[in-house]
Design a protein around this motif. Sequence first.
Motif, PDB file in Angstrom:
ATOM      1  N   TRP B 236       0.843  -1.183   0.000  1.00  0.00           N
ATOM      2  CA  TRP B 236       0.000   0.000   0.000  1.00  0.00           C
ATOM      3  C   TRP B 236       0.879   1.233   0.000  1.00  0.00           C
ATOM      4  O   TRP B 236       1.894   1.252   0.700  1.00  0.00           O
ATOM      5  CB  TRP B 236      -0.912  -0.005   1.238  1.00  0.00           C
ATOM      6  CG  TRP B 236      -1.842  -1.149   1.205  1.00  0.00           C
ATOM      7  CD1 TRP B 236      -1.748  -2.305   1.912  1.00  0.00           C
ATOM      8  CD2 TRP B 236      -3.004  -1.283   0.377  1.00  0.00           C
ATOM      9  NE1 TRP B 236      -2.781  -3.148   1.571  1.00  0.00           N
ATOM     10  CE2 TRP B 236      -3.561  -2.547   0.638  1.00  0.00           C
ATOM     11  CE3 TRP B 236      -3.622  -0.466  -0.565  1.00  0.00           C
ATOM     12  CZ2 TRP B 236      -4.714  -3.014  -0.005  1.00  0.00           C
ATOM     13  CZ3 TRP B 236      -4.764  -0.920  -1.200  1.00  0.00           C
ATOM     14  CH2 TRP B 236      -5.300  -2.177  -0.920  1.00  0.00           C
ATOM     15  N   PRO B 237       0.495   2.258  -0.755  1.00  0.00           N
ATOM     16  CA  PRO B 237       1.286   3.489  -0.703  1.00  0.00           C
ATOM     17  C   PRO B 237       1.235   4.086   0.697  1.00  0.00           C
ATOM     18  O   PRO B 237       0.231   3.949   1.398  1.00  0.00           O
ATOM     19  CB  PRO B 237       0.581   4.414  -1.699  1.00  0.00           C
ATOM     20  CG  PRO B 237      -0.275   3.532  -2.534  1.00  0.00           C
ATOM     21  CD  PRO B 237      -0.633   2.353  -1.679  1.00  0.00           C
ATOM     22  N   LEU B 238       2.319   4.731   1.091  1.00  0.00           N
ATOM     23  CA  LEU B 238       2.316   5.490   2.341  1.00  0.00           C
ATOM     24  C   LEU B 238       1.633   6.830   2.098  1.00  0.00           C
ATOM     25  O   LEU B 238       1.027   7.409   3.000  1.00  0.00           O
ATOM     26  CB  LEU B 238       3.755   5.700   2.818  1.00  0.00           C
ATOM     27  CG  LEU B 238       4.512   4.402   3.134  1.00  0.00           C
ATOM     28  CD1 LEU B 238       6.000   4.670   3.275  1.00  0.00           C
ATOM     29  CD2 LEU B 238       3.954   3.766   4.390  1.00  0.00           C
ATOM     30  N   SER B 239       1.754   7.284   0.859  1.00  0.00           N
ATOM     31  CA  SER B 239       1.091   8.520   0.441  1.00  0.00           C
ATOM     32  C   SER B 239       1.092   8.532  -1.084  1.00  0.00           C
ATOM     33  O   SER B 239       1.984   7.954  -1.703  1.00  0.00           O
ATOM     34  CB  SER B 239       1.855   9.740   0.972  1.00  0.00           C
ATOM     35  OG  SER B 239       1.205  10.920   0.541  1.00  0.00           O
ATOM     36  N   ALA B 240       0.080   9.176  -1.680  1.00  0.00           N
ATOM     37  CA  ALA B 240       0.032   9.251  -3.138  1.00  0.00           C
ATOM     38  C   ALA B 240      -0.583  10.573  -3.547  1.00  0.00           C
ATOM     39  O   ALA B 240      -1.448  11.115  -2.846  1.00  0.00           O
ATOM     40  CB  ALA B 240      -0.788   8.097  -3.699  1.00  0.00           C
ATOM     41  N   ALA B 241      -0.108  11.087  -4.658  1.00  0.00           N
ATOM     42  CA  ALA B 241      -0.684  12.327  -5.189  1.00  0.00           C
ATOM     43  C   ALA B 241      -0.940  12.171  -6.679  1.00  0.00           C
ATOM     44  O   ALA B 241      -0.099  11.641  -7.398  1.00  0.00           O
ATOM     45  CB  ALA B 241       0.273  13.495  -4.948  1.00  0.00           C
ATOM     46  N   SER B 242      -2.115  12.608  -7.103  1.00  0.00           N
ATOM     47  CA  SER B 242      -2.417  12.674  -8.533  1.00  0.00           C
ATOM     48  C   SER B 242      -2.689  14.122  -8.889  1.00  0.00           C
ATOM     49  O   SER B 242      -3.353  14.844  -8.132  1.00  0.00           O
ATOM     50  CB  SER B 242      -3.661  11.836  -8.860  1.00  0.00           C
ATOM     51  OG  SER B 242      -3.374  10.472  -8.737  1.00  0.00           O
ATOM     52  N   VAL B 243      -2.180  14.527 -10.044  1.00  0.00           N
ATOM     53  CA  VAL B 243      -2.402  15.910 -10.479  1.00  0.00           C
ATOM     54  C   VAL B 243      -2.896  15.916 -11.922  1.00  0.00           C
ATOM     55  O   VAL B 243      -2.548  15.039 -12.706  1.00  0.00           O
ATOM     56  CB  VAL B 243      -1.111  16.763 -10.375  1.00  0.00           C
ATOM     57  CG1 VAL B 243      -0.579  16.732  -8.957  1.00  0.00           C
ATOM     58  CG2 VAL B 243      -0.066  16.287 -11.351  1.00  0.00           C
ATOM     59  N   ALA B 244      -3.730  16.893 -12.226  1.00  0.00           N
ATOM     60  CA  ALA B 244      -4.143  17.127 -13.607  1.00  0.00           C
ATOM     61  C   ALA B 244      -4.060  18.632 -13.843  1.00  0.00           C
ATOM     62  O   ALA B 244      -4.616  19.421 -13.072  1.00  0.00           O
ATOM     63  CB  ALA B 244      -5.564  16.624 -13.830  1.00  0.00           C
TER      64      ALA B 244
END
Lengths: 716, 326
Positions: B236-244
Motif C-alpha cells: 500500500w502506498p504510504l502517500s500518493a498524489a495525482s495531479v491534472a
Amino acid sequence: MPEYKWPPMNKRKIMGQRLSRLDGPVKSAGRAKYPSDLNPQGLLQAAMLTAPYAHAKIKSIDTAAAKALPGVTAIRLFDKVAPGFEVQWAGQELALVSATSEEVARDAIRAIKIDWEILPHVVKDENLAKVGTRAKAAGEKVTGDPDKAYGEADVKLDSEYGIPVITHCCLEPHGQVIAWKGGDQIDYWPSTQAVSTVAGQLASLIGVPAGNINVTCDYMGGGFGSKFPPDPWGAESARLSKESGGRPVKFFLDRATELTIAGIRPSHFAKIKIGAKKDGTITSWMSDSWSSGGAGGGPATPIPYVFANIPNARINHASVSLNSGPQRAWRAPNHPQASFLTCSALTDLAAKLSMDPLALFMKNANLTLREATYTDQLKKAAELIDWKNKYHAPGEGKGSIRRGVGIGVATWGGGGHASKCKVILHPDGTVEVELGSQDLGTGNRTCISMVAAESLGLPMSAIKVKIGKNSYPASGPSGGSTTIGGVSTSTRKASLNALEKLFEKVAPALGTTADQLEAVDSRIQVKGNPNKAMSWKQAAQKMGPSPIEEMGENVPAQAAREGLNTLGAAGVQMAEVEVDTETGIVKMRKMVAVQDCGLVVNPKTAESQVFGACIMSICSALYEERVIDQVTGRVLNPDMEFYKLAGLPDIGEIVVHMDIQEVHDKRGVIGLGEPCAIGGTAAIANAVFNALGVRVPMVPVTADRVLNALGNKRYA
Amino acid sequence: MQSFEYANPATLKEAFAALGSSWEDAAVLAGGTDLLSIMKDYVQSPKRVVNIKGIKELGGISRKGGSMRIGATTTLDELTSNAAIRSSYPGLVQAAMGVTSPQLRNMGTVAGDLCQRPRCWYFRRGFGLLAKGPNGEALVPTGENKFHAIFSNGPAYFVSASTLGPALVALGASVTIASASGNRSVSVEKFFVAPTGDGQREIDLKPNEIVTEILIPVPATKNATYEVRQRELVDWPLSAASVALRMNGNTVTSASIALGHVAPTIWRATQAEKMLVGKTITAETADAAGEAAVANATPLSGNKYKVQLTKVAVKRALLAAAGIKA
C-alpha cells in the motif's frame, strides 16, 4: 575399521560439485506433498479458539452450543483452560474443535462462549523505564577496569540501538495431520524440523508408547527454529482424532495465529559505551541491554559480539516479560541482534574517530577468536563490494538520493549433531541410505546422496536416499546448523562400513584381501589397478541372498578426533544501499556475503542457503516488525500485508562468496544455515548510516525512522 | 467465513433483486480481491454474495459523449492495456500500475477499487471502522497510527484504500450508480465520505445500489500520479498524489491535485491548486505546491513523516505531469 577421513579436495568426484537439489523438479511442479497437502481418507478439519485479550482471567466457559453444531465431532479445551485460568498473551490456545469441514469447525469455535475478567497487560518494551517490574536484572559481568579505561579513552562513544520482535512467518504454518487409530497406533504427519525426536515428545504428552507413533515428513515449508516440538495443538489434534473414532484430523494454524503465537525472535535493545585510542584500538566496552521474548522474559544479549575480547568491559542485561506470544529459536538465536548492536556501535565509533569502519574492524580483529580469518574475509568482502570506491565519509555526497556501504560480522558453531545412518547394499546392486533426518529446504537430501555416492564410488542415480520417517535410524533435529555435519559423517561412516563388508565378499574372486580394494566409478577394483576389477553389479552378486546392512554414527564428542566434522564458522557481510532523503525510503543496491563453513559438500545448495539468509537479513533490516497495540494488547499486523517481507524487486544484487580453500576444507564439514543469517542486518543499517551521516537507531529502517533521524537535516 | 447464498445474475435487474436493504443482506462481488478476505476474517458476513461479473453491460471501455466511459467490472489490467486510456490519462495508468501484483491487476476491477474497504489494521482486526477499544475509546489517536490519516479531526482516522481514487478525482471523473429505482451520478470526489458515526460507510453507496460505470471528461490535461511506497513488491502506498493540469503553453490555467492514503476520503489539495494558477511548473513551484498541500495537515502521534511524504508526492507528481525530471 575403514579409514573414514574425507578424500582430499582434489580427489573428490561428487562432493564439491555444484549440483542442483534432487527434489527441485518435484517441488517446482507441485508434486512434492507437504504435510499440509495431505488429505487422507475420512479426514476431519480442526479449528482453534485463541484468547482475544493479552492478559485476562476466564470467569466461565460454555461449549454446549459448539458441541451441538451438526458436523462437530469433538471439542478439546487446552491444558488448564477452565474458570480461573489466566491467559498471558492474546492468541493463547484455548480450545480445538474437529468437524467434517473447516467451515463447521470455524463456526464451532465462534460458538464457544467465554466470560472474561480483563487484567492489565504490558506489551511494549522499547522504553525500559516504562516496563516497571517486568524487567529483571540478569546480573553484572565485569572484566578489567571499564570505568578507568573509558575515563582515559581518547574517543568515547555513548549510543543506543534497538531491534524489535520479528516473527518466523513460516510459509507452511505449524500443524499436522494425525490419526489415533485402534490399538493406540498413531499416524503422524507433522511439518517438523525434528523427525526423530518429535514422536517421543508427543508420546509423553498423550501417554502412548513412542514406538506406536509413525512420523512422516517428506517435505516441510519452513521452520527457521520454530518447528521442533509437537506443540499443544498437535497433542490435542491427536486426542480429537481418538475421540472421533480414529479419523485423521488436520490442523494447521491460520496466518494470523502463525504470526502471533508460533514463534517470535526476541527484541534486543542496548545502551552502549565504547572507549578507544586515537589509532582506533578499542580499550573498553560498557553495555546495558534488555530483551523480550514474551511472557517468559528475554534471553541475554551476547555483546560485544565477535569482538569479544575487549580487555575492560562491564555488561548488564535485563530480561523483560511481556504479555505477547512466546519466543522460539530463530535462525541463529540472538546473533543477528547482537551483530546489529555491536557493529552499529563500532561503525559509529569509527565515525567519531574519523576513521573508515573497515579499518576499525581490521584494527581490532585481534579481539576476535579468529583474527586471520576475519581479516581475510573483511578484505574479500571489501573487494567484492568495491569498498575502496564506494565508501565515503558518513553523509558525504550530493543530491537527495544518497548511497552508502556498511559492514556486519558473524560467528557460529555448527558442529554435527548425533546422527545414525543405515546403508543397505542389495544383491541386485541397488543401494538405499536411511536416516531419520529431514530436509527443511536446505538441500540435506541432496547432500546425503552426494556423500554416499562419493563414498561408494557410485553415481548419485544409483542411490536411493530415504529420510523423513522416525522408523529410520535416529538423526538429530535440524537446529543450530548441526544437520550437515551430523548426516554427512554418519552417511560417510555407514557407506564405508558397508563397503568393507562388500570388499570381504569380493576379495577372494579378485585374488586379494578386502583391505586392498577400492570402489571407483561403479567398480570394485584392486587399489590403483583397473585391470583387476569387477562391476558393482557383479560384486553385489557375490554377497549372496541377504543384503549388507551397516550403520554409521556421528557421535559429537568424537567428531573432533575423527575430523569429519567440526564447528566454528566465520562470516562477513557488506551492503550497499540507496536512500531517498526526501522520503526516507531505503533501496538495496547490493549485498556481499563471505562465508567459511569448512568442507563444503555442495557449493550450489550452500550458496542457495546464503542467498536466502541475505534476503532474510534484508527483510529484518528494512521491513519486518511485529506491531502490537498498547490498549488492546493485540498484534495488529499478523498478516502478509503489514507484516512486510521483501519481494524480488526489493532485494537488489546479492553476491555470495563461499570461502572454499584448503585451510578451511581440512577442518571438515561445518553447518551453514545460521552463520550466514547474522551479519546482513548490521551491514544494511550501517550502510544507511554511511549514506546519511545520521544514525537510524532502530531497525527496520523505515521511512518514518529515517525522516525522524534526519530531523530538519536536508540534502541537496 | 460464514456460509452464504450465491447469486449469479446476468442482468442488472436480476442483480437489484438479489441485493437487500442492509449491508448484512448482500454484498456485491466483482474481482473479489477484497471481499473474500474480509469475509474470511468475519469483518463482513453477508448472507448473500452477488456476482456482477456476468452482467455484460458493466464491462468495456468506450467513448460516451464528452467522456470516456469505463465499465464497473473493467479489470485494472484491461484499464492499463487500453490505448486511449494510456494516451489521455497516464496519471490513471500510473496509479493502476502502482498495484504491483499482476494477479491483483488481473482480478481487481475499477469499481471494486473505489468500493474496497479501508485497510486500517484496527478495522481489519474487528475493532470497527471508527476503531474503538473495549470502553468505546478511540484507538487510533494514541495507538499504532503510522499508516493512518494526516487530514482528519476524527472520528474516522483510517485512510481510503482506493488506488485509482486520487487520479479519478484529479481528472474530474464521476461514477454512475444504479438501483431498481433508477440511476444517479456523483463525482468521484463526493463518492468518498468520512463516516461520523457507527454503522456509516466510507462511500456514498446504499446496500441496494451498484456502481455501473466511471466517466472521465475527455478534455486534455497533463496528468500524473506519484506514490511513495515502501516496497516494490505489492504494497500500500504510504502517500500518493495525482495531479491534472490545464495549460496555456507553459502556464497553468487550472490545477487539480488529489491525495490518497492520507485521509478517510480522497483529499483535495485546494490551496496548492490555487497557488499554481498562472504559474509555470518548475522545481520551485512544485515544491511550494507540495508545501501548500500539507499546510493544514493534522498528523497523529506516529505519522508526522507522512506530511513530508505527501509534500514530496505532490512535488514529484507535478514535475512528472509537466515532463520535468526530478
